[in-house]
Write a protein that holds these residues in place. Structure first.
Motif, mmCIF file in Angstrom:
data_model
loop_
_atom_site.group_PDB
_atom_site.id
_atom_site.type_symbol
_atom_site.label_atom_id
_atom_site.label_comp_id
_atom_site.label_asym_id
_atom_site.label_seq_id
_atom_site.Cartn_x
_atom_site.Cartn_y
_atom_site.Cartn_z
ATOM 1 N N PHE A 25 0.810 -1.208 0.000
ATOM 2 C CA PHE A 25 0.000 0.000 0.000
ATOM 3 C C PHE A 25 0.850 1.268 0.000
ATOM 4 O O PHE A 25 0.445 2.271 -0.576
ATOM 5 C CB PHE A 25 -1.000 -0.015 1.156
ATOM 6 C CG PHE A 25 -2.165 -0.922 0.847
ATOM 7 C CD1 PHE A 25 -3.163 -0.520 -0.032
ATOM 8 C CD2 PHE A 25 -2.230 -2.187 1.382
ATOM 9 C CE1 PHE A 25 -4.202 -1.366 -0.354
ATOM 10 C CE2 PHE A 25 -3.272 -3.033 1.071
ATOM 11 C CZ PHE A 25 -4.266 -2.619 0.200
ATOM 12 N N GLU A 26 2.018 1.240 0.583
ATOM 13 C CA GLU A 26 2.923 2.396 0.494
ATOM 14 C C GLU A 26 3.431 2.548 -0.927
ATOM 15 O O GLU A 26 3.526 3.660 -1.445
ATOM 16 C CB GLU A 26 4.106 2.245 1.447
ATOM 17 C CG GLU A 26 3.889 2.764 2.828
ATOM 18 C CD GLU A 26 3.537 4.238 2.882
ATOM 19 O OE1 GLU A 26 4.238 5.081 2.279
ATOM 20 O OE2 GLU A 26 2.539 4.558 3.536
ATOM 21 N N TRP A 27 3.764 1.462 -1.561
ATOM 22 C CA TRP A 27 4.292 1.491 -2.929
ATOM 23 C C TRP A 27 3.243 2.015 -3.904
ATOM 24 O O TRP A 27 3.549 2.744 -4.833
ATOM 25 C CB TRP A 27 4.731 0.081 -3.328
ATOM 26 C CG TRP A 27 5.343 0.028 -4.685
ATOM 27 C CD1 TRP A 27 4.719 -0.309 -5.850
ATOM 28 C CD2 TRP A 27 6.689 0.337 -5.039
ATOM 29 N NE1 TRP A 27 5.588 -0.238 -6.897
ATOM 30 C CE2 TRP A 27 6.816 0.160 -6.426
ATOM 31 C CE3 TRP A 27 7.800 0.738 -4.311
ATOM 32 C CZ2 TRP A 27 8.001 0.368 -7.107
ATOM 33 C CZ3 TRP A 27 8.991 0.942 -5.002
ATOM 34 C CH2 TRP A 27 9.086 0.760 -6.367
ATOM 35 N N ASN A 28 1.990 1.658 -3.704
ATOM 36 C CA ASN A 28 0.918 2.027 -4.608
ATOM 37 C C ASN A 28 0.165 3.283 -4.187
ATOM 38 O O ASN A 28 -0.856 3.620 -4.797
ATOM 39 C CB ASN A 28 -0.068 0.864 -4.760
ATOM 40 C CG ASN A 28 0.567 -0.284 -5.505
ATOM 41 O OD1 ASN A 28 1.133 -0.101 -6.561
ATOM 42 N ND2 ASN A 28 0.502 -1.463 -4.926
ATOM 43 N N LYS A 29 0.652 3.973 -3.158
ATOM 44 C CA LYS A 29 0.018 5.201 -2.707
ATOM 45 C C LYS A 29 0.112 6.249 -3.817
ATOM 46 O O LYS A 29 1.179 6.430 -4.413
ATOM 47 C CB LYS A 29 0.728 5.706 -1.437
ATOM 48 C CG LYS A 29 0.090 6.919 -0.827
ATOM 49 C CD LYS A 29 0.656 7.215 0.541
ATOM 50 C CE LYS A 29 2.058 7.754 0.464
ATOM 51 N NZ LYS A 29 2.564 8.242 1.745
ATOM 52 N N PRO A 30 -0.980 6.946 -4.132
ATOM 53 C CA PRO A 30 -0.913 7.930 -5.216
ATOM 54 C C PRO A 30 0.030 9.074 -4.872
ATOM 55 O O PRO A 30 0.074 9.528 -3.737
ATOM 56 C CB PRO A 30 -2.364 8.426 -5.340
ATOM 57 C CG PRO A 30 -3.035 8.038 -4.084
ATOM 58 C CD PRO A 30 -2.281 6.872 -3.512
ATOM 59 N N LYS A 31 0.795 9.509 -5.890
ATOM 60 C CA LYS A 31 1.718 10.613 -5.693
ATOM 61 C C LYS A 31 0.974 11.929 -5.841
ATOM 62 O O LYS A 31 0.046 12.044 -6.630
ATOM 63 C CB LYS A 31 2.851 10.553 -6.720
ATOM 64 C CG LYS A 31 3.816 9.436 -6.478
ATOM 65 C CD LYS A 31 4.984 9.552 -7.425
ATOM 66 C CE LYS A 31 6.021 8.504 -7.096
ATOM 67 N NZ LYS A 31 7.167 8.594 -7.975
ATOM 68 N N THR A 32 1.426 12.929 -5.102
ATOM 69 C CA THR A 32 0.860 14.263 -5.204
ATOM 70 C C THR A 32 1.251 14.871 -6.538
ATOM 71 O O THR A 32 2.411 14.825 -6.927
ATOM 72 C CB THR A 32 1.413 15.145 -4.059
ATOM 73 O OG1 THR A 32 1.099 14.529 -2.820
ATOM 74 C CG2 THR A 32 0.833 16.542 -4.105
ATOM 75 N N GLU A 33 0.298 15.431 -7.247
ATOM 76 C CA GLU A 33 0.575 16.148 -8.496
ATOM 77 C C GLU A 33 1.040 17.552 -8.110
ATOM 78 O O GLU A 33 0.223 18.437 -7.870
ATOM 79 C CB GLU A 33 -0.664 16.192 -9.387
ATOM 80 C CG GLU A 33 -1.029 14.863 -9.989
ATOM 81 C CD GLU A 33 0.049 14.323 -10.924
ATOM 82 O OE1 GLU A 33 0.731 15.111 -11.594
ATOM 83 O OE2 GLU A 33 0.198 13.091 -10.965
ATOM 84 N N VAL A 34 2.335 17.732 -8.043
ATOM 85 C CA VAL A 34 2.926 18.970 -7.544
ATOM 86 C C VAL A 34 2.491 20.176 -8.363
ATOM 87 O O VAL A 34 2.143 21.218 -7.814
ATOM 88 C CB VAL A 34 4.462 18.865 -7.514
ATOM 89 C CG1 VAL A 34 5.094 20.181 -7.099
ATOM 90 C CG2 VAL A 34 4.894 17.749 -6.579
ATOM 91 N N ALA A 35 2.494 20.053 -9.664
ATOM 92 C CA ALA A 35 2.196 21.198 -10.531
ATOM 93 C C ALA A 35 0.800 21.763 -10.284
ATOM 94 O O ALA A 35 0.591 22.971 -10.391
ATOM 95 C CB ALA A 35 2.354 20.798 -11.994
#
Length: 136
Positions: A25-35
């Motif tokens: 679940f850590e690996w597949n956690k969605p990344k924040t779209e910084v832009a």
């Protein structure tokens, strides 16, 4: 003694299953779209001073958050991955705010005043921001 071995085996299996579950679940956690993310707006010198005065307090405010940092470029280098790393000026002549740009085709020059948006990962002689984007 015979009943102790199955209990130990079950505990080991539960530990392994828990580790696999957390990793997955850590690996597949969605990344924040910084832009596109909302950001905390701050000057490079203010951010650097917050970390040099009280790292623990600064971490509570900025660690793992998206920041929009304004400052003057003192150095631009390229890292091993081919990404530009921009150092923003602070009151300390040797250290500053270190921003690794996500975009490869962006031009940034020494002496230029820029606004960069990225995720703060903490303080290691420089304040470090990753996955940065240049804000127009």
């Amino acid at each position: 003694m015979k009943t102790l071995k199955p209990i130990i085996l079950i505990l080991i299996l539960i530990g392994i299953a828990t580790a696999v579950y957390v990793w997955f679940f850590e690996w597949n956690k969605p990344k924040t779209e910084v832009a596109d993310a909302d950001a905390i707006k701050i000057e490079a010198a203010t951010l650097f001073n917050a970390y040099t005065k009280d790292e623990a307090s600064a971490n509570k405010l900025y660690l793992e958050k998206v920041l929009q940092v304004n400052g003057e470029v003192t150095e631009v280098i390229q890292n091993e991955e081919g990404l530009k790393v921009v150092l923003l000026k602070t009151e300390d002549a040797m250290f500053g705010v270190n921003c690794t740009l996500e975009q490869k085709n962006i031009t940034v020059s020494k002496g230029e005043k820029v606004t960069l948006k990225g995720i703060c990962t903490g303080y290691l002689t420089d304040v470090v921001l990753i996955r940065c984007y240049k804000v127009n």
